[in-house]
Scaffold this active site. Structure first.
Site, short mmCIF file in Angstrom:
data_model
loop_
_atom_site.label_atom_id
_atom_site.label_comp_id
_atom_site.label_asym_id
_atom_site.label_seq_id
_atom_site.Cartn_x
_atom_site.Cartn_y
_atom_site.Cartn_z
N ASP A 7 3.47 -5.12 15.81
CA ASP A 7 3.29 -6.21 16.76
C ASP A 7 4.62 -6.41 17.48
O ASP A 7 5.57 -5.62 17.32
CB ASP A 7 2.74 -7.47 16.06
CG ASP A 7 3.79 -8.21 15.24
OD1 ASP A 7 4.91 -7.69 15.08
OD2 ASP A 7 3.47 -9.32 14.75
N CYS A 64 5.64 -5.55 11.40
CA CYS A 64 5.56 -6.83 12.12
C CYS A 64 6.87 -7.56 11.86
O CYS A 64 7.84 -6.94 11.42
CB CYS A 64 4.31 -7.63 11.73
SG CYS A 64 4.27 -8.27 10.04
N THR A 66 7.85 -9.89 9.62
CA THR A 66 8.23 -9.85 8.21
C THR A 66 7.66 -8.64 7.48
O THR A 66 8.11 -8.33 6.37
CB THR A 66 7.67 -11.09 7.48
OG1 THR A 66 6.24 -11.08 7.65
CG2 THR A 66 8.25 -12.38 8.04
N HIS A 97 3.97 6.25 -7.55
CA HIS A 97 3.07 5.55 -8.48
C HIS A 97 1.78 5.03 -7.82
O HIS A 97 0.74 5.06 -8.44
CB HIS A 97 3.79 4.36 -9.12
CG HIS A 97 4.87 4.78 -10.08
ND1 HIS A 97 5.51 3.90 -10.90
CD2 HIS A 97 5.43 6.01 -10.34
CE1 HIS A 97 6.41 4.54 -11.64
NE2 HIS A 97 6.39 5.83 -11.30
N HIS A 132 -1.02 7.31 -13.14
CA HIS A 132 -0.98 6.53 -11.90
C HIS A 132 -2.29 6.68 -11.11
O HIS A 132 -2.76 5.74 -10.49
CB HIS A 132 0.22 6.95 -11.05
CG HIS A 132 1.51 6.78 -11.76
ND1 HIS A 132 1.96 5.55 -12.20
CD2 HIS A 132 2.44 7.68 -12.17
CE1 HIS A 132 3.12 5.70 -12.82
NE2 HIS A 132 3.43 6.98 -12.83
C1 RB5 Z 1 4.69 -12.98 14.74
O1 RB5 Z 1 5.39 -14.05 15.25
C2 RB5 Z 1 4.82 -12.92 13.23
O2 RB5 Z 1 4.08 -13.94 12.66
C3 RB5 Z 1 4.40 -11.59 12.70
O3 RB5 Z 1 5.18 -10.59 13.27
C4 RB5 Z 1 4.53 -11.38 11.20
O4 RB5 Z 1 5.81 -11.72 10.76
C5 RB5 Z 1 3.46 -11.95 10.39
O5 RB5 Z 1 3.41 -11.79 9.16
#
Ligand code: RB5
Length: 145
Positions: A7, A64, A66, A97, A132
């Site tokens: 994203d 993304c 995080t 694993h 595994h």
């Molecule tokens: C987008 O702002 C953010 O929420 C997305 O990239 C991600 O971190 C969601 O888990």
């Protein structure tokens, strides 16, 4: 072929990862997004995961902000074992694993060099099978219920 998607929160890191993989002569297919404009990470997971489960891609990379949301979304797809990794040890182990077929990372969490070292650890590891595989089979049983 390696399927990759991000994203907007992972866009910059994805560009760096693609550059790295292509510099190694690897084929990469980018399933979006294609700019820093806001998109919804479940849509990106939904584009990459079928390429992995259909065998078109050797594995997937999802990024993304995080890495959390896109890994949650990816793991809703049957046959996907997506691992969110922030260190090389976990990346190596998740191939050995869990036979993870998608690796997820956080573009707002990791620097480029660390992300690439994580990815290399994942790509250089081999699934160990044996006990595994039996555990993965138990995960598949849950998926099939
Ligand atoms: C987008 O702002 C953010 O929420 C997305 O990239 C991600 O971190 C969601 O888990």
């Amino acid at each position: 072929m390696i399927a990759i998607g991000s994203d907007h929160g992972g866009y910059e890191l994805k560009c760096a990862v693609i550059k790295h993989l292509e510099s190694k002569g690897l084929e990469v297919k980018d399933f979006g997004c294609y700019s820093k404009d806001s998109v919804n990470y479940p849509d990106i997971a939904a584009a990459v995961c079928p390429a992995v489960t259909k065998g078109e891609a050797d594995f997937g990379i999802l990024i993304c902000g995080t890495g959390i949301g896109i890994s949650i979304a990816a793991n809703k797809h049957k046959g996907i074992r997506a691992a969110l990794c922030s260190d090389a040890y976990s990346a190596e182990k998740t191939k050995q694993h869990n036979n993870a077929n998608v690796i997820c990372m956080g573009g707002r969490v990791l620097g480029e060099d660390l992300a690439i070292s994580i990815l290399e650890a994942y790509m250089n590891a081999e699934f160990e099978g044996g006990r595994h595989q039996a555990r993965i089979d138990l995960i598949t049983d849950i998926e099939n219920k």
